[in-house]
Structure formats: C-alpha cells, structure tokens
Design a protein around this motif. Sequence first.
Motif, PDB file in Angstrom:
ATOM      1  N   GLN A 190      31.854  40.970  50.089  1.00  0.00           N
ATOM      2  CA  GLN A 190      32.450  39.727  49.585  1.00  0.00           C
ATOM      3  C   GLN A 190      32.178  39.536  48.098  1.00  0.00           C
ATOM      4  OE1 GLN A 190      34.667  38.346  51.476  1.00  0.00           O
ATOM      5  NE2 GLN A 190      33.972  40.025  52.778  1.00  0.00           N
ATOM      6  N   GLU A 191      30.983  39.898  47.677  1.00  0.00           N
ATOM      7  CA  GLU A 191      30.669  39.797  46.248  1.00  0.00           C
ATOM      8  C   GLU A 191      31.614  40.672  45.432  1.00  0.00           C
ATOM      9  OE1 GLU A 191      26.765  39.847  43.390  1.00  0.00           O
ATOM     10  OE2 GLU A 191      26.908  41.430  44.910  1.00  0.00           O
ATOM     11  N   ASP A 192      31.778  41.924  45.855  1.00  0.00           N
ATOM     12  CA  ASP A 192      32.672  42.849  45.144  1.00  0.00           C
ATOM     13  C   ASP A 192      34.121  42.344  45.152  1.00  0.00           C
ATOM     14  OD1 ASP A 192      30.485  44.473  44.712  1.00  0.00           O
ATOM     15  OD2 ASP A 192      31.024  45.932  46.271  1.00  0.00           O
ATOM     16  N   ALA A 193      34.591  41.864  46.301  1.00  0.00           N
ATOM     17  CA  ALA A 193      35.980  41.412  46.424  1.00  0.00           C
ATOM     18  C   ALA A 193      36.241  40.198  45.540  1.00  0.00           C
ATOM     19  CB  ALA A 193      36.289  41.096  47.889  1.00  0.00           C
ATOM     20  N   HIS A 194      35.294  39.284  45.485  1.00  0.00           N
ATOM     21  CA  HIS A 194      35.508  38.073  44.690  1.00  0.00           C
ATOM     22  C   HIS A 194      35.378  38.350  43.187  1.00  0.00           C
ATOM     23  CE1 HIS A 194      35.343  36.194  48.611  1.00  0.00           C
ATOM     24  NE2 HIS A 194      35.960  35.161  48.052  1.00  0.00           N
ATOM     25  N   GLU A 195      34.510  39.276  42.817  1.00  0.00           N
ATOM     26  CA  GLU A 195      34.453  39.681  41.406  1.00  0.00           C
ATOM     27  C   GLU A 195      35.786  40.306  40.987  1.00  0.00           C
ATOM     28  OE1 GLU A 195      31.036  42.235  41.254  1.00  0.00           O
ATOM     29  OE2 GLU A 195      29.662  40.568  40.872  1.00  0.00           O
ATOM     30  N   ARG A 196      36.345  41.134  41.853  1.00  0.00           N
ATOM     31  CA  ARG A 196      37.642  41.761  41.555  1.00  0.00           C
ATOM     32  C   ARG A 196      38.736  40.700  41.466  1.00  0.00           C
ATOM     33  NH1 ARG A 196      40.947  45.497  40.486  1.00  0.00           N
ATOM     34  NH2 ARG A 196      42.732  46.084  41.734  1.00  0.00           N
ATOM     35  N   ALA A 197      38.707  39.728  42.356  1.00  0.00           N
ATOM     36  CA  ALA A 197      39.718  38.665  42.337  1.00  0.00           C
ATOM     37  C   ALA A 197      39.652  37.878  41.029  1.00  0.00           C
ATOM     38  CB  ALA A 197      39.539  37.739  43.535  1.00  0.00           C
ATOM     39  N   LEU A 198      38.445  37.598  40.549  1.00  0.00           N
ATOM     40  CA  LEU A 198      38.307  36.896  39.270  1.00  0.00           C
ATOM     41  C   LEU A 198      38.851  37.737  38.124  1.00  0.00           C
ATOM     42  CD1 LEU A 198      34.794  35.213  39.569  1.00  0.00           C
ATOM     43  CD2 LEU A 198      37.024  34.075  39.480  1.00  0.00           C
ATOM     44  N   TRP A 199      38.561  39.022  38.150  1.00  0.00           N
ATOM     45  CA  TRP A 199      39.067  39.925  37.117  1.00  0.00           C
ATOM     46  C   TRP A 199      40.596  39.956  37.129  1.00  0.00           C
ATOM     47  CZ3 TRP A 199      41.963  44.424  37.480  1.00  0.00           C
ATOM     48  CH2 TRP A 199      42.098  45.143  36.284  1.00  0.00           C
ATOM     49  N   LEU A 200      41.197  40.032  38.332  1.00  0.00           N
ATOM     50  CA  LEU A 200      42.659  40.039  38.435  1.00  0.00           C
ATOM     51  C   LEU A 200      43.260  38.758  37.854  1.00  0.00           C
ATOM     52  CD1 LEU A 200      43.239  41.440  42.043  1.00  0.00           C
ATOM     53  CD2 LEU A 200      44.022  42.482  39.905  1.00  0.00           C
ATOM     54  N   GLY A 201      42.639  37.629  38.152  1.00  0.00           N
ATOM     55  CA  GLY A 201      43.125  36.354  37.633  1.00  0.00           C
ATOM     56  C   GLY A 201      43.032  36.276  36.120  1.00  0.00           C
ATOM     57  N   GLN A 202      41.914  36.751  35.558  1.00  0.00           N
ATOM     58  CA  GLN A 202      41.754  36.731  34.104  1.00  0.00           C
ATOM     59  C   GLN A 202      42.786  37.634  33.434  1.00  0.00           C
ATOM     60  OE1 GLN A 202      37.660  37.881  33.844  1.00  0.00           O
ATOM     61  NE2 GLN A 202      36.903  35.823  34.299  1.00  0.00           N
ATOM     62  N   ARG A 203      43.055  38.756  34.059  1.00  0.00           N
ATOM     63  CA  ARG A 203      44.060  39.675  33.518  1.00  0.00           C
ATOM     64  C   ARG A 203      45.449  39.030  33.547  1.00  0.00           C
ATOM     65  NH1 ARG A 203      45.132  45.884  35.460  1.00  0.00           N
ATOM     66  NH2 ARG A 203      47.057  46.129  34.311  1.00  0.00           N
ATOM     67  N   GLU A 204      45.756  38.326  34.649  1.00  0.00           N
ATOM     68  CA  GLU A 204      47.053  37.646  34.724  1.00  0.00           C
ATOM     69  C   GLU A 204      47.174  36.574  33.651  1.00  0.00           C
ATOM     70  OE1 GLU A 204      50.781  36.189  35.648  1.00  0.00           O
ATOM     71  OE2 GLU A 204      49.867  38.105  36.138  1.00  0.00           O
ATOM     72  N   LEU A 205      46.109  35.835  33.415  1.00  0.00           N
ATOM     73  CA  LEU A 205      46.156  34.787  32.395  1.00  0.00           C
ATOM     74  C   LEU A 205      46.369  35.361  30.992  1.00  0.00           C
ATOM     75  CD1 LEU A 205      43.397  32.379  33.719  1.00  0.00           C
ATOM     76  CD2 LEU A 205      45.873  32.010  33.706  1.00  0.00           C
ATOM     77  N   ARG A 206      45.815  36.551  30.742  1.00  0.00           N
ATOM     78  CA  ARG A 206      45.990  37.192  29.433  1.00  0.00           C
ATOM     79  C   ARG A 206      47.361  37.845  29.280  1.00  0.00           C
ATOM     80  NH1 ARG A 206      41.009  39.272  30.634  1.00  0.00           N
ATOM     81  NH2 ARG A 206      41.900  41.326  30.946  1.00  0.00           N
ATOM     82  N   ARG A 207      47.841  38.502  30.344  1.00  0.00           N
ATOM     83  CA  ARG A 207      49.026  39.347  30.213  1.00  0.00           C
ATOM     84  C   ARG A 207      50.269  38.829  30.938  1.00  0.00           C
ATOM     85  NH1 ARG A 207      46.501  45.362  31.197  1.00  0.00           N
ATOM     86  NH2 ARG A 207      44.989  45.291  29.508  1.00  0.00           N
ATOM     87  N   GLY A 208      50.113  37.838  31.796  1.00  0.00           N
ATOM     88  CA  GLY A 208      51.237  37.368  32.601  1.00  0.00           C
ATOM     89  C   GLY A 208      52.277  36.633  31.793  1.00  0.00           C
ATOM     90  N   HIS A 209      53.453  36.497  32.375  1.00  0.00           N
ATOM     91  CA  HIS A 209      54.573  35.821  31.712  1.00  0.00           C
ATOM     92  C   HIS A 209      54.995  34.558  32.453  1.00  0.00           C
ATOM     93  CE1 HIS A 209      55.163  39.058  28.835  1.00  0.00           C
ATOM     94  NE2 HIS A 209      54.961  39.891  29.828  1.00  0.00           N
ATOM     95  N   SER A 210      54.984  34.597  33.766  1.00  0.00           N
ATOM     96  CA  SER A 210      55.452  33.464  34.561  1.00  0.00           C
ATOM     97  C   SER A 210      54.394  32.363  34.604  1.00  0.00           C
ATOM     98  CB  SER A 210      55.760  33.915  35.994  1.00  0.00           C
ATOM     99  OG  SER A 210      55.931  32.800  36.835  1.00  0.00           O
TER     100      SER A 210
END
Length: 195
Positions: free
Chosen positions: A150-170
């Motif tokens: 769970q620790e690994d999965a949630h760290e990855r989820a946070l990373w994915l969200g930060q990446r979307e905020l930096r690079r996303g368009h919608s």
Amino acid sequence: MRTARKLAPAGLAAVLALTMTPTAAQAQAQAAPQGVSQTTGRTVAGTGAWSAALHAAPQDVAYLRAAHRGHLAEIEAGKAALRKSRDRDVRGIAWRLIRDHRRLDARLRGVADRLDVRIPSSPTAEQRRDLRAVLSRSGHRFDRAWLRLQEDAHERALWLGQRELRRGHSNWVKDLARDSAPVIRHHLRMVRAEM
C-alpha cells in the motif's frame, strides 16, 4: 397581422446569418456554449474551441488509465486484507481504501466518459502479481507485506498525480489529480503509522 409579427424576428435572424462575415460566424461558433444532450445525457459542445476542450491529450489519457488501474488494484487489495488479515487496524485501513477508491474511481469514470476515453477493466499484470505475492503470506507477515504494498502504491499514485498536474492539458483531469491527492496522502499516513 399576428403571424407577420411572429415571423419577423425569425426572418431577421435568417438575414443576419446570411450576411454575417466568415470571421464573425467562426467567432460565434467558437463561443457556442456546451450543454448536455437530452437524448444521450452526454456532454455536447459547439465547434471550434469547445470541441477542442473535449479532446484528451495523451498525458491525460495515460493518467486516467493508470489512476483507474490504481483504484482497481487498491479496491482488490482492500478486499484481500478483509479476507486474510486478523489485525483490526489493517482491516480498518482496508475498509477505508475500498470506500475512498470506489468514490475516486466513480468520479474518474465520469470524466473518462465525458472525454470518450476507454479505460481498462482490471489492474495491470504487475499489480495483480504483487498482490498474489502478498497473499502467499499469512499472519503478521501478510499484514507487513500488505502495508508495504500500500505504501508503494500510494507513493506511485501521488507521483502520477503530480505528473498530470505538470504535464496535463484537460482541466477536468487535472482537477481529478488535484482533488485525489489529499485522500491519497491521508491513506499513506495511515499506512505508515501502522507499519
């Protein structure tokens, strides 16, 4: 006479439409508001800028698919902990994960539908393999392995969200990433406190 009064505004609108310059017509089309179709219930937009707003960029599509798979994996992991763990705190975390990730995923599916993005129906092969490895343990060893997963999965989820905020368009997809971050951080704190 009444009929002539009723038809006059319609005739005037038709004349104006025919005399409108191409630039003015294009500007009016781009400013067309979006609404919801009465027949399908799906979001409908005008032409120009509004239809471009409904197009999902590759980064947005990647985030939607990865986040959806993450939600599915968390729900399955939560169910597994409820079946296998005897630790009251681990079971409490599992209930919370199931509830929160179902709620987050329901919102994500709504955005994916609006953007016409097909999302997968199951977690990745790696996520399923990692859960199987945890399920091969029992007792305290299961609880520890489950918490690490769970620790690994949630760290990855946070990373994915930060990446979307930096690079996303919608903006819709970026809102998902922004709004899910506090929930995921809370889960991460609960998991780490139990480790």
